[in-house]
Design an enzyme around this catalytic site. Sequence first.
Site, PDB file in Angstrom:
ATOM      1  N   ASP A 449      41.199  17.683   3.212  1.00 39.25           N
ATOM      2  CA  ASP A 449      41.286  17.821   4.785  1.00 39.25           C
ATOM      3  C   ASP A 449      41.118  19.356   5.201  1.00 39.25           C
ATOM      4  O   ASP A 449      41.240  20.036   4.302  1.00 39.25           O
ATOM      5  CB  ASP A 449      42.534  16.932   5.101  1.00 39.25           C
ATOM      6  N   ASP A 515      38.339   9.967  12.578  1.00 41.43           N
ATOM      7  CA  ASP A 515      39.492   9.357  12.629  1.00 41.43           C
ATOM      8  C   ASP A 515      39.513   8.155  13.749  1.00 41.43           C
ATOM      9  O   ASP A 515      40.496   7.311  13.415  1.00 41.43           O
ATOM     10  CB  ASP A 515      40.474  10.398  13.143  1.00 41.43           C
TER      11      ASP A 515
HETATM   12  C1  DGJ Z   1      43.581  13.924   9.505  1.00 39.82           C
HETATM   13  C2  DGJ Z   1      42.617  12.976   8.846  1.00 39.82           C
HETATM   14  O1  DGJ Z   1      41.387  12.712   9.355  1.00 39.82           O
HETATM   15  C3  DGJ Z   1      43.410  11.727   8.751  1.00 39.82           C
HETATM   16  O2  DGJ Z   1      42.685  10.844   8.215  1.00 39.82           O
HETATM   17  C4  DGJ Z   1      44.636  11.839   8.045  1.00 39.82           C
HETATM   18  O3  DGJ Z   1      44.244  12.162   6.528  1.00 39.82           O
HETATM   19  C5  DGJ Z   1      45.207  13.014   8.505  1.00 39.82           C
HETATM   20  N1  DGJ Z   1      44.545  14.345   8.962  1.00 39.82           N
HETATM   21  C6  DGJ Z   1      46.660  13.345   7.798  1.00 39.82           C
HETATM   22  O4  DGJ Z   1      47.244  14.403   8.148  1.00 39.82           O
END
Ligand code: DGJ
Length: 712
Positions: A449, A515
Site C-alpha cells: 500500500d 477502494d
Molecule cells: C488503503 C487501501 O486501499 C485499503 O484497501 C486498505 O488496505 C487500507 N489502506 C488499510 O489501511
Amino acid sequence: MRALPAAETVVHLRSGGTSVVVDLQPGSVPAVVHWGDDLGDAPRETLVSLATASRLQRISGGLDRTVRHGIVTTAASGWAGTPSLEGHRDGEGVSAVLAVSDARASDDAIEVDLADSEAGLSARWELRVTASGLVRVRTSVRNDGPGAYTVQALHTTLPLPWEATEILDTTGRHLRERSAQRHELTFGTHLRESRRGRTGADATLLLAAGVPGFGFERGRVHGVHLAWSGNSRIFAERVPTGESFLGAGELYLPGEIRLAPGEEVTSPELLGSWGDGLDELAVRFHEEWRARPQHPARPRPITLNTWEAVYFDHRLPKLIALADAAAELGVERYVLDDGWFRHRRDDTAGLGDWYVDESVWPDGLHPIADHVVAKGMEFGLWFEPEMVNPDSDLARSHPDWILRGRAELPPSSRQQQVLNLAHPDAYAYMFRVISDILTTYPIAYVKWDHNRDLVDAAAGPGGAAHVHAQTLAVYRLIDQLKAAHPGLEIESCASGGARVDLGILDRTDRIWTSDCLDPVERLENQRYTGLVVPPEMMGMHLTTPHVHSTGRTVSLTLSGAVALFGHFGIEWDVTTLTDTDAAAVGDWVALAKRVRPLVATGRIVNADVADPGLDVRGVVAADAASAFFTLTQTQTLISSPTGRVRLPGLDPDRTYRIRIVTPGGIIETPAQSPLEWAHQDTVLTGRQLAVVGVRPPVQNPQQAVVIEVTAI
Ligand code: DGJ
C-alpha cells in the site's frame, strides 16, 4: 541492429500489425512520419516519397526553414512547440541543437544518436515496435560538457494524424479513480501533470486522441501511456504549422536531475497504441503485458481481503472464522490487511514498525497463517513500506529517514510521513524487516500500500527534491524482495488505485483498482483502467451489500457481474451470511473460476450502447470459440423494453449458442412476459451478434445478466 548508411534516409519498421516510418532527412532532426496502420511491404521509393510528402513548406512570418516536430526537439533549433529537452548549467541557459551522429535499425527497432558538441550534450532516442503492435519509445540525455547540467524537462513524443481532434483522458480522486473526460484538441497544449510523488488517483492512465466521437468499437484513435510511478507530465499539442502530437515525460522538480560530467538520465518509457476504437488500442497493451516472462501465468486465485470485514479489529477467533467461511465459498487466497504489526491499533501509529504485534498476536501470525494454509488457501499480508508514522519506534529512532525539505515535517496525511528509501540504511532496514516476515511465515502475496502523496519530499532540510530517487528505490526494493522470495506475488495498492501504471505493474502482479467497491461506480473505473491494464491484473471484489464507501445498497448479482471480468475476490464479512446467501456467493465464485481462463487470455470488448443506463461488456476467447458478456443496468432505461444490444468481437463466420448463466437465473416479474430467446436454444452467427444483436431482458436498476456464448 545494422548501422544505417547516410543514403538510407527513410526507415520503415513493422511488427504486430503496426508500421512506423521515420524520416532521417539529412540536415534536419529526424521525424516520425507515421505510426499506426500497417503500411504493408511498401517499395522503398514510395517510402522516400511519403517522407518527402510530409515535409513542411516555408511560410510567411516564419523561419526560412519551417522546423518540424522531430524526435528530440529543442528551442534553439527553432521549434516553437513544447521542446523535448530543456536544461541549464547552474542557471545559465544552454543552446542545444542536437544533430544525428549515428543511427542503427532493424526490422522493428531504431536507435538514433544525436549530439551537440558546443552544448556538451548528447542524446539517444530509441523506438521499437513490438510483436503486439505497441510502440515503445524512450530518450536518454548525457552531459558531455565540463560542468554539471541540470535537466529541467525530457519529453518523448509521437505524432498524431491531423484528423485526431478529440482527446480522452482520465481524472479522479480517492474512491473514484479514472473517470473519463473528453475535450476537443484545439491549438495549444492540453497538459496533465502529476505532482503527487506517486502516480496519483487523478493522473491520466492514457491520453488518447482520435476522430471526433471515437468509441470503444470504432473510430481511429491513438494513445500513449507513461510507464512511471513518480511525477509525470503527459500532453497533447496542436501547433499552427499543421502538426499535432502526444507526449510525456517524468516531471523533474527543480534541481532533481543534475548530471555531473559523463552522467546521463533516461526517460521512462512512453508506450503508444492505436486502433479502430479503444478496445483495439487496449488489446495491444494487454497482449504486450501478457507476453512478459514475469506475467502471472497461473489462474488468478479467488481472494478474500479482511479489510472491510474487520478493519483494525484483529482478533484471532474472528479471523479464523472468516478463513473458514472463505474456504467454504471456494476462496483460494486470504489476505490479512492493515493492523497486524506493532502499535497499529488504528491508523495513527505504527507504520514503520514491521514486527508482529505481540499484544494482539502472542503466538505471532502462525495461528492464522497456518490455519489459512491448512484450509488449502494461500496467505497474504499487507505492508506499507514507504510510509512511517511519527508515532512509531522507527520515526523516534531515525527521524533523519523521513523525507522533508525543511526542519518541520511536511503536512501529514493519514497521520503519516514518507520514509526516504533512497537512504541506504532505511532501505536496508526495510528490506530486512519485510524479508524476515516473508521468511518466517508462509506468505505468498503482499498487498503493498501507499497512502499519501509525497509533499516537499527532499532528503533533508534544504536538500534537493527526492521523488525521482524515491521512485527508483521503491522499484529496486520490490525487485529485490521478489528475487529473494521466488514466487511471491505483490499487489500495487495506493489508497485504492492511486498507483496504477506500467512502471509498477512491470514488477507487481495486480493492482487494487479502487477502494470504492460499489459496482455502479466500479463500472466506469474498471472500463477505463482496462484501457491499459490487463483485466486479470485488476482486483475486483464482491462488496458488502451495504457499500461502505457510498452507502448504497446493492444486490449480489450486480456486485458479481461487475467483478467477473477481473481478478475476482471478496471484501465482505462472509461469516455473517445465511446458508442461502453463502450458497449464492459460492455460485458466483464458481462462475468466476469458470470465466477466469478467458479473462486471463481473451480480449475485453465494450459495446458502444445507445442508453447510458445499460452497460454491455464481455470477454472473448483468443480463438473466439467462446465468450461471456454482462448486460448490467445501472438506472431505468428510457425505453422499455429497450432496443437490441450487440455482442461484438466474435468470429463473424462462426455460429454460437447463447444462454443466460447468471447465478440465481433470470428475474422475470409477472408484469412482463418471458424473454423468448432466453428460454429456448438460441444460435446466432458472430456477425449477427455483432451487427443485429439481441433484446436484453427487461431489468430494474442494479440488475445484471451474464451471457455465455459458445461456438457450435
Ligand atoms: C488503503 C487501501 O486501499 C485499503 O484497501 C486498505 O488496505 C487500507 N489502506 C488499510 O489501511
